[in-house]
Design an enzyme around this catalytic site. Sequence first.
Site, PDB file in Angstrom:
ATOM      1  N   GLY A 197      51.404  19.197   1.513  1.00  0.00           N
ATOM      2  CA  GLY A 197      51.026  20.045   2.628  1.00  0.00           C
ATOM      3  C   GLY A 197      49.880  19.490   3.454  1.00  0.00           C
ATOM      4  O   GLY A 197      49.134  20.244   4.089  1.00  0.00           O
ATOM      5  N   SER A 249      57.186  17.361   9.041  1.00  0.00           N
ATOM      6  CA  SER A 249      56.333  17.345  10.244  1.00  0.00           C
ATOM      7  C   SER A 249      57.151  17.369  11.528  1.00  0.00           C
ATOM      8  O   SER A 249      58.240  16.803  11.603  1.00  0.00           O
ATOM      9  CB  SER A 249      55.460  16.087  10.243  1.00  0.00           C
ATOM     10  N   TYR A 300      63.463  30.542   6.081  1.00  0.00           N
ATOM     11  CA  TYR A 300      62.431  29.848   6.851  1.00  0.00           C
ATOM     12  C   TYR A 300      62.137  30.581   8.162  1.00  0.00           C
ATOM     13  O   TYR A 300      63.060  31.031   8.862  1.00  0.00           O
ATOM     14  CB  TYR A 300      62.840  28.408   7.132  1.00  0.00           C
ATOM     15  N   SER A 346      67.050  24.048  -6.435  1.00  0.00           N
ATOM     16  CA  SER A 346      65.705  23.680  -6.028  1.00  0.00           C
ATOM     17  C   SER A 346      64.723  24.348  -6.982  1.00  0.00           C
ATOM     18  O   SER A 346      64.887  25.531  -7.314  1.00  0.00           O
ATOM     19  CB  SER A 346      65.450  24.138  -4.590  1.00  0.00           C
ATOM     20  N   TRP A 380      60.273  18.027  -1.894  1.00  0.00           N
ATOM     21  CA  TRP A 380      59.618  18.775  -0.822  1.00  0.00           C
ATOM     22  C   TRP A 380      58.100  18.647  -0.959  1.00  0.00           C
ATOM     23  O   TRP A 380      57.586  18.399  -2.029  1.00  0.00           O
ATOM     24  CB  TRP A 380      60.064  20.237  -0.796  1.00  0.00           C
ATOM     25  N   SER A 381      57.409  18.792   0.163  1.00  0.00           N
ATOM     26  CA  SER A 381      55.950  18.656   0.247  1.00  0.00           C
ATOM     27  C   SER A 381      55.464  17.309  -0.301  1.00  0.00           C
ATOM     28  O   SER A 381      54.553  17.254  -1.127  1.00  0.00           O
ATOM     29  CB  SER A 381      55.249  19.801  -0.501  1.00  0.00           C
ATOM     30  N   LEU A 396      53.569  15.163   0.948  1.00  0.00           N
ATOM     31  CA  LEU A 396      52.158  14.917   1.273  1.00  0.00           C
ATOM     32  C   LEU A 396      51.269  16.075   0.829  1.00  0.00           C
ATOM     33  O   LEU A 396      50.137  16.214   1.292  1.00  0.00           O
ATOM     34  CB  LEU A 396      51.990  14.668   2.775  1.00  0.00           C
TER      35      LEU A 396
END
Length: 301
Positions: A216, A266, A56, A162, A211-212, A214
């Site tokens: 993105g 976020s 990351y 993952s 993960w994600s 929303l």
Amino acid sequence: MPLPLTSLAADGPRLSPIVAGAWRMADWGWNAQQRLRWIEQCVELGVTSFDHADIYGNYSVEALFGEALALAPTSLRERLQIVSKCGIKLVAPARPEHRLKHYDTTAAHIVASAEASLRALRIERLELLLIHRPDALMDADEVAGAFEALRAAGKVAHFGVSNFTPAQFELLASRTPLATNQIELHPLQRAPLADGTLDQLQRLRIRPMIWSPLAGGALLAGQGEAERRVQAALARIAQRHGCSSATIAFAWLLRLPSRPVPVSGSRRIEALREALDALRITLDAQDWTEVWQAAAGHEVA
């Protein structure tokens, strides 16, 4: 406000029911004190689990988080559960030896990556380490050996994967206990609902991490046809429940019987509050299907 931790699997890690994702921390432009304040605000809301990966921020985020964490009292650090991932090698200034992006699930890389994450984060143990992506060259026995070495050394408590398919998950799980499969899932990415991923995890009583959740931001601001249909459905249901559309998007995931644990990526604390509000909402089958139908563009068969 403390929230009860939730177990991902039998004898698995216990995480907060919503996890804070640090993927984009390098883009936030914050100093160490501001980063620490974000961590503190997450904990004040009951979110004590944080999701990382070695790559990351082009290999910078774990060190940014660790720098902030070093300013915190020991009592705060001891309340946190840290998740990280390894197995992807990026072309980046921090890794000049990489000619091209590729995967590496050798024992040497898994151990070295976990140890580098611990140094960057300035902690002694990861609660959970995930193999970030499936690797066609993965030797399941070798991965299991690396996991066992890290566990025996007290450097990692639990392990998972993952983005693995059910078959890939089954292969590695045949060699070593796995605590979760962290996958992308939201109304615009519904494949895990039908490809056996969630069925497998429910059968094994293992909770997926998401993960994600929303998409993105597309679930709230995307301009495509499907995005607009989903936004309208979320808004209608949100009005009925007296909450935000983002809260309904999280509630849509939490309604699944595999009992997912979403990762909120976020930096906005208000966004984390909206995710947490979903813990108090249970969508009925019609509300849930209304969102599915809006995304698919047709009614269920």
